[in-house]
Design an enzyme around this catalytic site. Structure first.
Site, PDB file in Angstrom:
ATOM      1  N   LYS A 195      57.171  57.003  54.669  1.00  0.00           N
ATOM      2  CA  LYS A 195      56.869  57.571  53.215  1.00  0.00           C
ATOM      3  C   LYS A 195      55.200  57.226  53.126  1.00  0.00           C
ATOM      4  O   LYS A 195      54.673  56.306  52.960  1.00  0.00           O
ATOM      5  CB  LYS A 195      57.594  56.734  51.916  1.00  0.00           C
ATOM      6  CG  LYS A 195      58.970  56.906  52.133  1.00  0.00           C
ATOM      7  CD  LYS A 195      59.716  56.364  51.074  1.00  0.00           C
ATOM      8  CE  LYS A 195      61.196  56.805  51.107  1.00  0.00           C
ATOM      9  NZ  LYS A 195      61.513  55.527  51.824  1.00  0.00           N
ATOM     10  N   TRP A 200      57.395  62.451  52.608  1.00  0.00           N
ATOM     11  CA  TRP A 200      58.275  62.170  54.086  1.00  0.00           C
ATOM     12  C   TRP A 200      57.732  62.339  55.086  1.00  0.00           C
ATOM     13  O   TRP A 200      57.279  63.478  55.196  1.00  0.00           O
ATOM     14  CB  TRP A 200      59.584  62.144  53.582  1.00  0.00           C
ATOM     15  CG  TRP A 200      60.242  61.346  52.778  1.00  0.00           C
ATOM     16  CD1 TRP A 200      59.717  60.424  51.944  1.00  0.00           C
ATOM     17  CD2 TRP A 200      61.711  61.457  52.325  1.00  0.00           C
ATOM     18  NE1 TRP A 200      60.672  60.037  51.037  1.00  0.00           N
ATOM     19  CE2 TRP A 200      62.011  60.612  51.204  1.00  0.00           C
ATOM     20  CE3 TRP A 200      62.648  62.153  52.785  1.00  0.00           C
ATOM     21  CZ2 TRP A 200      63.042  60.306  50.842  1.00  0.00           C
ATOM     22  CZ3 TRP A 200      63.912  62.099  52.303  1.00  0.00           C
ATOM     23  CH2 TRP A 200      63.982  60.934  51.269  1.00  0.00           C
ATOM     24  N   GLU A 223      82.006  57.122  61.285  1.00  0.00           N
ATOM     25  CA  GLU A 223      82.699  57.642  60.147  1.00  0.00           C
ATOM     26  C   GLU A 223      83.453  59.083  60.238  1.00  0.00           C
ATOM     27  O   GLU A 223      84.022  59.273  59.300  1.00  0.00           O
ATOM     28  CB  GLU A 223      81.882  57.406  58.674  1.00  0.00           C
ATOM     29  CG  GLU A 223      81.617  55.964  58.450  1.00  0.00           C
ATOM     30  CD  GLU A 223      80.412  55.314  59.189  1.00  0.00           C
ATOM     31  OE1 GLU A 223      80.070  55.980  60.476  1.00  0.00           O
ATOM     32  OE2 GLU A 223      79.803  54.614  58.980  1.00  0.00           O
ATOM     33  N   THR A 263      81.921  50.200  63.172  1.00  0.00           N
ATOM     34  CA  THR A 263      80.271  50.656  63.413  1.00  0.00           C
ATOM     35  C   THR A 263      79.511  49.438  63.853  1.00  0.00           C
ATOM     36  O   THR A 263      79.869  48.457  63.770  1.00  0.00           O
ATOM     37  CB  THR A 263      79.360  51.180  62.020  1.00  0.00           C
ATOM     38  OG1 THR A 263      79.631  50.040  61.330  1.00  0.00           O
ATOM     39  CG2 THR A 263      80.408  52.144  61.665  1.00  0.00           C
TER      40      THR A 263
END
Ligand code: ADP
Length: 541
Positions: free
Chosen positions: A438, A443, A331, A186
């Protein structure tokens, strides 16, 4: 009582053998980094990967050994995929766009024994070689006549010469299907890159699922061109899926600009292509500026970052091309979801369909998903509640290469994405959990605001980040790159957005910039932006 079916392991070599047996004359076309177009067939690719298998054995490569590549999408890279994994070694694709120090770290961590590289990366290899003393040899992907003229690369070999020196008499071995087949790190926006180790079994199951009609919809009638590099999660698994289906395969080498792609699309009658949104924004601009049309392309697979709805609509309405919005990660091999309609959606009015197609899509069979709150409690699939997205399945990693810590939470892999899932199973990413804004304990989705901003005709690219605010904790700041020769003011931008998102989601300020930082895989580098705009004085603060 056991079933009585043949117990045959799922081997990557069986894909190229199948393609040779039943699609032997189907073409594989590459634009070469050293210039020119190379054209051959699955039959030839199978023969050359068997020759490579003999060459690797002669070099002393054993099962499990890692072979690195620093290479564009070409027929030689394709042969390496099958030759290396086929003998039981591990094909380790490396992203040449990473910093040289990161690449050296990756090569040493993986303990690569040989590195195969395109000659465009010769200077990079000269710099890498002294930092990677355990590499036994560097193989340039060319014939002897194109070999880089340098004495700074030890044990330099020419790929074509290496392959041509060996016979194609080779029987692919069968071994445990759980054997490691390939390795991809990654990009590691935080900390060192981490290796994801795929197996023959995971690769084949992923290829089966991705070829399905509600996956990437691939068949022997397609001509497939992956713009997504073979060093980025195995070009989303396409080299395996085309061999499985017998589709024609077209590889663009290093020519990834709108003009080069258009030429190859037309010349090779490409029907399906795949890449990140920035590639398609570039193509769209090229088509619009030059009043061109694509006569054979039917679908563009877009993933890696959110596909802006304005772009999905433009391809559909102006060019009759379906955008397949897909989501996944290294992944996950990488495919998790693809966005296609269900039967009941077909009769919906366009505006209703629009609401569905901006989402990242439904999971393929084999991928299971859930969203959870901060305490790990499952959230409802109502399309409204958003939380941390977790996944599991046979092509999802259980750990990282050489790591002793498990990344899993109760056997589920935490994706680091924040998402909603609706009652029909469509998932929509609202943010990376690290990027979520936030504000006053709630959110705000930066992706929703970016999607809206980019719908403005003067906007080329947009990024939204959270900036510290004395009262609300954080408030959104919108950064915009304008299109060439287009004008828009801060007030016009805000007026365009007003009423289209919740009032408290409206950015507190707009800053026009010349460029935005991206990761080596083309994603907005928000950590860098947050550092740059740390302490930025919002007018409301
Ligand atoms: P890296 O992790 O190396 O940056 P990956 O390709 O593995 O590269 O990145 C996976 C991440 O990319 C996902 O977790 C998600 O945040 C983002 N991503 C991928 N596809 C989409 C998409 N269609 N929409 C929004 N985000 C996406």
């Amino acid at each position: 009582m056991l079933g009585q079916m043949m117990n045959m392991p799922l081997m990557i070599s069986s894909l190229i053998r199948h393609a040779d047996n039943y699609h032997g004359d189907t073409e594989i076309v590459s634009r070469l980094p050293e210039g020119g177009i190379h054209r051959y067939t699955y039959h030839d690719a199978h023969r050359r990967s068997r020759q490579l298998a003999n060459a690797l054995n002669a070099l002393g490569i054993k099962r499990g050994a890692r072979i690195g590549t620093l290479a564009w999408n070409t027929h030689r890279h394709f042969e390496i995929y099958f030759g290396v994994s086929g003998i039981g070694a591990v094909c380790h694709t490396i992203n040449p766009r990473l910093f040289p120090e990161q690449i050296a770290y990756i090569v040493n961590h993986a303990e690569d024994e040989y590195i195969f590289f395109d000659i465009t990366f010769a200077a990079l290899v000269e710099a890498l070689a002294p930092q990677c003393p355990r590499v036994k040899g560097w193989v340039a992907l060319c014939g002897r006549s194109h070999l880089p003229k340098t004495d700074k690369i030890p044990n330099l070999l020419a790929y074509d010469e290496l392959v041509d020196a060996h016979s194609d008499a080779y029987e692919w071995p069968e071994f445990d299907e759980n054997t490691a087949s390939s390795l991809c790190y990654t990009s590691g926006t935080t900390g060192n890159p981490k290796g994801v180790l795929y197996s023959h079994r995971s690769t084949l199951l992923h290829a089966f699922a991705s070829a399905l009609p509600d996956g990437l919809n691939l068949s022997a009638r397609d001509s497939v061109l992956p713009v997504v590099p073979m060093f980025h999660v195995n070009a989303w698994g396409l080299p395996y899926a085309v061999a499985l289906t017998g589709a024609k395969f077209v590889m663009p080498g290093a020519g990834l600009d709108g003009a080069s792609l258009c030429e190859l699309f037309e010349q090779e009658k490409v029907t399906v292509s795949a890449g990140v949104p920035t590639i398609w924004l570039g193509l769209l601009q090229h088509l619009q500026a030059n009043k061109l049309r694509l006569s054979t392309v039917k679908s563009l697979i877009i993933g890696g970052s959110a596909a802006p709805p304005a772009m999905i609509r433009a391809f559909d309405e102006q060019y009759g091309i379906t955008v397949l919005h897909a989501w996944g990660m290294t992944e996950m091999s990488p495919l998790g979801t693809v966005n296609t309609y269900k039967h009941k959606h077909l009769a919906l009015p366009a505006a209703e369909k629009d609401k569905i197609r901006v989402k990242q899509g439904r999971p393929l069979y084999g991928v299971d998903m859930k969203i959870v709150d901060g305490d790990g409690k499952p959230l409802p699939h109502d399309g409204k509640a958003f939380g941390d997205l977790l996944v599991r399945g046979p092509w999802i990693t259980s750990t990282y290469f050489k790591s002793t810590d498990s990344p899993l939470a109760d056997d589920w892999f935490p994706t680091g994405d924040v998402a909603t899932i609706d009652a029909d199973g469509y998932m929509q990413i609202t943010d990376r959990s690290k990027d979520v804004i936030k504000s006053g304990g709630e959110w705000i989705s930066s992706i929703d605001i970016e999607n809206l901003a980019i719908a403005h005709p003067a906007v080329m690219e947009a990024a939204v980040i959270g900036v510290a605010h004395p009262k609300w904790d954080e408030r959104p700041l919108l950064l915009v790159i304008k299109k060439k020769d287009m004008q828009v003011t801060r007030e016009e931008m805000l007026a365009f957005m007003r009423g289209k998102i919740a009032k408290w989601w409206m950015p507190d300020d707009v800053v026009f910039v010349d460029s935005l930082p991206h990761t080596a895989t083309g994603k907005l580098l928000k950590t860098k932006l947050r550092d740059e705009y740390q302490g930025y004085q919002l007018p409301s603060a």
